[in-house]
Design a protein around this motif. Structure first.
Motif, short mmCIF file in Angstrom:
data_model
loop_
_atom_site.label_atom_id
_atom_site.label_comp_id
_atom_site.label_asym_id
_atom_site.label_seq_id
_atom_site.Cartn_x
_atom_site.Cartn_y
_atom_site.Cartn_z
N MET A 184 0.85 -1.20 0.00
CA MET A 184 0.00 0.00 0.00
C MET A 184 0.89 1.25 0.00
N LYS A 185 0.58 2.12 -0.89
CA LYS A 185 1.36 3.35 -0.95
C LYS A 185 1.00 4.26 0.22
N ILE A 186 1.95 5.03 0.63
CA ILE A 186 1.73 5.86 1.82
C ILE A 186 0.59 6.86 1.58
N GLU A 187 0.46 7.31 0.34
CA GLU A 187 -0.59 8.29 0.04
C GLU A 187 -1.99 7.71 0.20
N GLU A 188 -2.07 6.38 0.18
CA GLU A 188 -3.39 5.75 0.26
C GLU A 188 -3.80 5.48 1.70
N ARG A 189 -2.91 5.72 2.62
CA ARG A 189 -3.26 5.50 4.03
C ARG A 189 -4.20 6.60 4.51
N GLU A 190 -4.86 6.25 5.58
CA GLU A 190 -5.75 7.26 6.17
C GLU A 190 -5.22 7.64 7.54
N VAL A 191 -5.47 8.87 7.89
CA VAL A 191 -5.08 9.32 9.22
C VAL A 191 -6.33 9.83 9.94
N THR A 192 -6.35 9.62 11.22
CA THR A 192 -7.45 10.14 12.02
C THR A 192 -6.92 11.29 12.86
N ILE A 193 -7.50 12.45 12.65
CA ILE A 193 -7.07 13.64 13.37
C ILE A 193 -7.99 13.84 14.56
N LEU A 194 -7.40 13.88 15.73
CA LEU A 194 -8.17 14.06 16.95
C LEU A 194 -8.02 15.50 17.43
N ASN A 195 -9.13 16.11 17.74
CA ASN A 195 -9.10 17.51 18.14
C ASN A 195 -9.93 17.75 19.39
N TRP A 196 -9.62 18.82 20.09
CA TRP A 196 -10.43 19.28 21.20
C TRP A 196 -11.32 20.41 20.71
N CYS A 197 -12.57 20.34 21.07
CA CYS A 197 -13.42 21.48 20.78
C CYS A 197 -13.13 22.55 21.82
N PRO A 198 -12.73 23.75 21.37
CA PRO A 198 -12.39 24.81 22.33
C PRO A 198 -13.61 25.34 23.05
N SER A 199 -14.77 25.04 22.53
CA SER A 199 -15.99 25.58 23.09
C SER A 199 -16.57 24.70 24.19
N CYS A 200 -16.70 23.41 23.94
CA CYS A 200 -17.30 22.52 24.93
C CYS A 200 -16.29 21.57 25.55
N GLY A 201 -15.07 21.53 25.02
CA GLY A 201 -14.05 20.67 25.58
C GLY A 201 -14.15 19.22 25.14
N GLY A 202 -15.12 18.93 24.30
CA GLY A 202 -15.28 17.56 23.81
C GLY A 202 -14.24 17.24 22.75
N THR A 203 -14.06 15.96 22.52
CA THR A 203 -13.13 15.57 21.47
C THR A 203 -13.91 15.20 20.23
N ASN A 204 -13.29 15.39 19.11
CA ASN A 204 -13.90 14.95 17.87
C ASN A 204 -12.79 14.47 16.97
N GLU A 205 -13.13 13.63 16.04
CA GLU A 205 -12.11 13.12 15.14
C GLU A 205 -12.62 13.03 13.72
N VAL A 206 -11.68 13.25 12.82
CA VAL A 206 -12.00 13.20 11.41
C VAL A 206 -10.97 12.31 10.74
N THR A 207 -11.44 11.38 9.93
CA THR A 207 -10.52 10.50 9.22
C THR A 207 -10.42 10.94 7.77
N ILE A 208 -9.20 11.17 7.34
CA ILE A 208 -8.97 11.64 5.97
C ILE A 208 -7.79 10.88 5.39
N SER A 209 -7.61 11.00 4.10
CA SER A 209 -6.47 10.35 3.50
C SER A 209 -5.20 11.15 3.84
N LEU A 210 -4.14 10.41 3.98
CA LEU A 210 -2.87 11.06 4.31
C LEU A 210 -2.46 12.05 3.23
#
Ligand SMILES: [Zn+2]
Length: 73
Positions: A1-27
């Motif tokens: 599998m080529k590296i460009e085809e991998r997916e990454v999950t970005i984990l973030n903090w919501c600055p407003s409510c403090g909750g976490t959210n994540e988005v999965t996108i291609s590398l």
């Protein structure tokens, strides 16, 4: 599998409510945005506006609606 085809999950903090959210996108998209300086809407045209917002600022959709929604309360 080529590296460009991998997916990454970005984990973030919501600055407003403090909750976490994540988005999965291609590398490849992620690198285009982070390293290539591409505008996020061009690097990741398949993401919804909500998902792009979560990537950029961490703000989750409910908080975004609270801040900018017109039909709240
Ligand atoms: Zn939130």
């Amino acid at each position: 599998m080529k590296i460009e085809e991998r997916e990454v999950t970005i984990l973030n903090w919501c600055p407003s409510c403090g909750g976490t959210n994540e988005v999965t996108i291609s590398l490849a998209s992620y690198l285009k945005w982070q390293r290539g300086g591409e505008l996020i809407q061009f690097a990741m045209p398949d993401l919804s506006a909500d998902e792009r917002e979560m990537l950029m600022t961490g703000t989750c959709p409910p908080c975004w609606d609270k801040m900018f929604g017109e039909d709240d309360e």
